[in-house]
Design an enzyme around this catalytic site. Structure first.
Site, PDB file in Angstrom:
ATOM      1  N   CYS A 218       0.871  -1.183   0.000  1.00  0.00           N
ATOM      2  CA  CYS A 218       0.000   0.000   0.000  1.00  0.00           C
ATOM      3  C   CYS A 218       0.903   1.227   0.000  1.00  0.00           C
ATOM      4  O   CYS A 218       1.350   1.676   1.061  1.00  0.00           O
ATOM      5  CB  CYS A 218      -0.924  -0.012   1.212  1.00  0.00           C
ATOM      6  SG  CYS A 218      -2.008   1.451   1.304  1.00  0.00           S
ATOM      7  N   GLN A 234      -1.074  -1.012  10.443  1.00  0.00           N
ATOM      8  CA  GLN A 234      -1.056  -2.474  10.538  1.00  0.00           C
ATOM      9  C   GLN A 234       0.342  -3.028  10.254  1.00  0.00           C
ATOM     10  O   GLN A 234       0.806  -3.944  10.938  1.00  0.00           O
ATOM     11  CB  GLN A 234      -2.067  -3.087   9.565  1.00  0.00           C
ATOM     12  CG  GLN A 234      -3.512  -2.969  10.022  1.00  0.00           C
ATOM     13  CD  GLN A 234      -4.442  -3.785   9.151  1.00  0.00           C
ATOM     14  OE1 GLN A 234      -4.246  -3.912   7.945  1.00  0.00           O
ATOM     15  NE2 GLN A 234      -5.471  -4.355   9.749  1.00  0.00           N
ATOM     16  N   GLU A 256      -0.963  -4.128  -4.887  1.00  0.00           N
ATOM     17  CA  GLU A 256      -1.461  -2.791  -4.527  1.00  0.00           C
ATOM     18  C   GLU A 256      -2.945  -2.648  -4.849  1.00  0.00           C
ATOM     19  O   GLU A 256      -3.442  -3.139  -5.867  1.00  0.00           O
ATOM     20  CB  GLU A 256      -0.670  -1.737  -5.305  1.00  0.00           C
ATOM     21  CG  GLU A 256      -1.070  -0.307  -5.045  1.00  0.00           C
ATOM     22  CD  GLU A 256      -0.466   0.251  -3.765  1.00  0.00           C
ATOM     23  OE1 GLU A 256      -1.213   0.936  -3.035  1.00  0.00           O
ATOM     24  OE2 GLU A 256       0.732   0.031  -3.514  1.00  0.00           O
ATOM     25  N   ARG A 258      -5.698  -3.885  -3.436  1.00  0.00           N
ATOM     26  CA  ARG A 258      -6.434  -5.153  -3.500  1.00  0.00           C
ATOM     27  C   ARG A 258      -6.260  -5.822  -4.859  1.00  0.00           C
ATOM     28  O   ARG A 258      -7.167  -6.471  -5.380  1.00  0.00           O
ATOM     29  CB  ARG A 258      -7.920  -4.954  -3.206  1.00  0.00           C
ATOM     30  CG  ARG A 258      -8.216  -4.457  -1.812  1.00  0.00           C
ATOM     31  CD  ARG A 258      -9.706  -4.375  -1.562  1.00  0.00           C
ATOM     32  NE  ARG A 258     -10.002  -3.717  -0.303  1.00  0.00           N
ATOM     33  CZ  ARG A 258     -11.224  -3.397   0.079  1.00  0.00           C
ATOM     34  NH1 ARG A 258     -12.254  -3.665  -0.698  1.00  0.00           N
ATOM     35  NH2 ARG A 258     -11.433  -2.791   1.236  1.00  0.00           N
ATOM     36  N   ASP A 290     -12.278  -7.669  -4.410  1.00  0.00           N
ATOM     37  CA  ASP A 290     -10.882  -7.946  -4.070  1.00  0.00           C
ATOM     38  C   ASP A 290     -10.296  -8.822  -5.167  1.00  0.00           C
ATOM     39  O   ASP A 290     -10.784  -9.921  -5.423  1.00  0.00           O
ATOM     40  CB  ASP A 290     -10.815  -8.666  -2.716  1.00  0.00           C
ATOM     41  CG  ASP A 290      -9.422  -8.659  -2.105  1.00  0.00           C
ATOM     42  OD1 ASP A 290      -8.444  -8.606  -2.864  1.00  0.00           O
ATOM     43  OD2 ASP A 290      -9.316  -8.718  -0.861  1.00  0.00           O
ATOM     44  N   ARG A 292      -7.038  -9.746  -5.246  1.00  0.00           N
ATOM     45  CA  ARG A 292      -5.761 -10.322  -4.812  1.00  0.00           C
ATOM     46  C   ARG A 292      -5.761 -11.849  -4.886  1.00  0.00           C
ATOM     47  O   ARG A 292      -6.806 -12.486  -4.837  1.00  0.00           O
ATOM     48  CB  ARG A 292      -5.460  -9.886  -3.372  1.00  0.00           C
ATOM     49  CG  ARG A 292      -5.099  -8.424  -3.235  1.00  0.00           C
ATOM     50  CD  ARG A 292      -4.946  -8.024  -1.778  1.00  0.00           C
ATOM     51  NE  ARG A 292      -6.221  -8.047  -1.060  1.00  0.00           N
ATOM     52  CZ  ARG A 292      -6.364  -7.681   0.208  1.00  0.00           C
ATOM     53  NH1 ARG A 292      -5.295  -7.278   0.898  1.00  0.00           N
ATOM     54  NH2 ARG A 292      -7.544  -7.709   0.787  1.00  0.00           N
TER      55      ARG A 292
END
Length: 358
Positions: A218, A234, A256, A258, A290, A292
């Site tokens: 990110c 996080q 990046e 998702r 999403d 990913r």
């Protein structure tokens, strides 16, 4: 003299070549049709394509729903391109940036006959190139230009959905604020896509569940300290918890936004500024909630010698994915940090629509 077959490109190598072609605005041949990404299409190439016959614009079902275009192929719509349509018309259908300013773009006519697999493959290829999922398809000319990349549609879909194999490239000691005893491992996939990283803290016992996190890249949160998400906090909290315990492994996965890429993530941010939540923004762009591939995490953990983890996550999907791919999740360790006035609605959407346990 004939060139040895081993020196020619494999199907996976042709797939990567096709991704680069689309990013530069060059058409590729997909099962007897020319396919080009709308995002990078030029006026000159559109004129050349128009001379070949009827054009079809492939859009995902999510984008078609926004445009009120009928979907006959389950996951995509094949829009008939009018003869008078210009590049601006195509871009307006592909990119939702101006949807609220010009909401009426139809009525759109969509094809319900013929084979949809080439269009489906072209969309997946555009997605994998981190371009807007909108592809223009045209008949092949009688004389095909030299140098175009040829791909079979079914092969594209198989290769893109296949599980990736990884090989370690290099590793070295990296002292960090969170833990002086750190080591960074670089893993390279066999399909030519982006490399991923593993940050090993201490000397984790391979025979016991390791404190682990799958962290998707990110740039805005991890590097810029963006307050729109909780990614940066996080990342810091996970590394510091591993440092405090003396052992752990954090996988930094280059997925990046998702999995849609930074450019499309910024498009999604712009849509959020118009009032759409994070899931709605992805759908308007034509993406899934999403995109990913968390199978990558399982593959790298295995390469590092781990078979069981205590997973730092609020996302049950990561737990299910690891367990279904041979990694035992002995414990889900919550990671609830970084909530602010700027991202409260974003986090609420993740909980309500993506099942995050917040």
């Amino acid at each position: 003299m004939k060139t040895p077959l081993a020196l020619g490109p494999s199907p996976a190598e042709r797939l990567n070549r096709a991704r680069a072609d689309l990013r530069m605005g060059l058409p590729v041949v997909v099962s007897g049709q020319l396919a080009v990404a709308v995002e990078t299409l030029s006026v000159e190439r559109l004129a050349a394509l128009r001379g070949l016959g009827p054009l079809t614009l492939a859009l995902t079902a999510w984008r078609a729903e926004t445009l009120k275009a009928r979907v006959y192929d389950n996951d995509l719509a094949r829009v008939v391109v009018p003869e008078e349509a210009d590049l601006g018309w195509l871009r307006a259908l592909a990119d939702p940036a101006g949807d609220l300013m010009t909401p009426m773009k139809g009525p759109l006519s969509t094809r319900r006959d013929g084979e949809a697999t080439p269009a489906r493959a072209a969309l997946q290829l555009a997605k994998s190139a981190q371009l807007l999922p909108a592809a223009l398809l045209a008949p092949l000319p009688k004389t095909l230009p030299e140098g175009l990349t040829h791909l079979d549609a079914e092969e594209i879909l198989r290769l893109i959905s296949a599980e990736t194999a990884f090989a370690p490239v290099s590793a070295a000691r990296v002292p960090m604020r969170a833990a002086e005893k750190g080591r960074l491992h670089i893993f390279r996939p066999d399909n030519g896509s982006e490399e991923h990283y593993a940050i090993e803290i201490g000397s984790p016992d391979r025979a016991a569940p390791v404190l682990a996190r799958l962290h998707s890249a990110c740039f805005t949160g991890d590097v810029l300290g963006s307050l729109k998400c909780d990614c940066g906090p996080q990342l810091d909290a996970a590394l510091h918890q591993m440092g405090a315990e003396g052992a752990g492994v954090l996988l930094y996965l280059n997925q990046e936004g998702r999995g849609i890429g930074l450019a499309n993530k910024m498009r999604a941010y712009a849509l959020q500024d118009q009032g759409f939540d994070t899931v709605e923004a992805n759908h308007r762009l034509g993406f899934e909630d999403d995109e990913r591939d968390f199978r990558i995490g399982a593959a790298i953990l295995k390469k590092l010698g781990f078979s069981a983890v205590r997973l730092l996550t609020n996302n049950p999907a990561k737990v299910r994915m690891l367990q279904s791919h041979g990694i035992t999740v002995a414990e889900r360790v919550p990671l609830k940090v970084g909530k602010s006035a700027h991202n409260a609605a974003y986090l609420a959407t993740k909980a309500a629509k993506s099942g995050h346990l917040l």
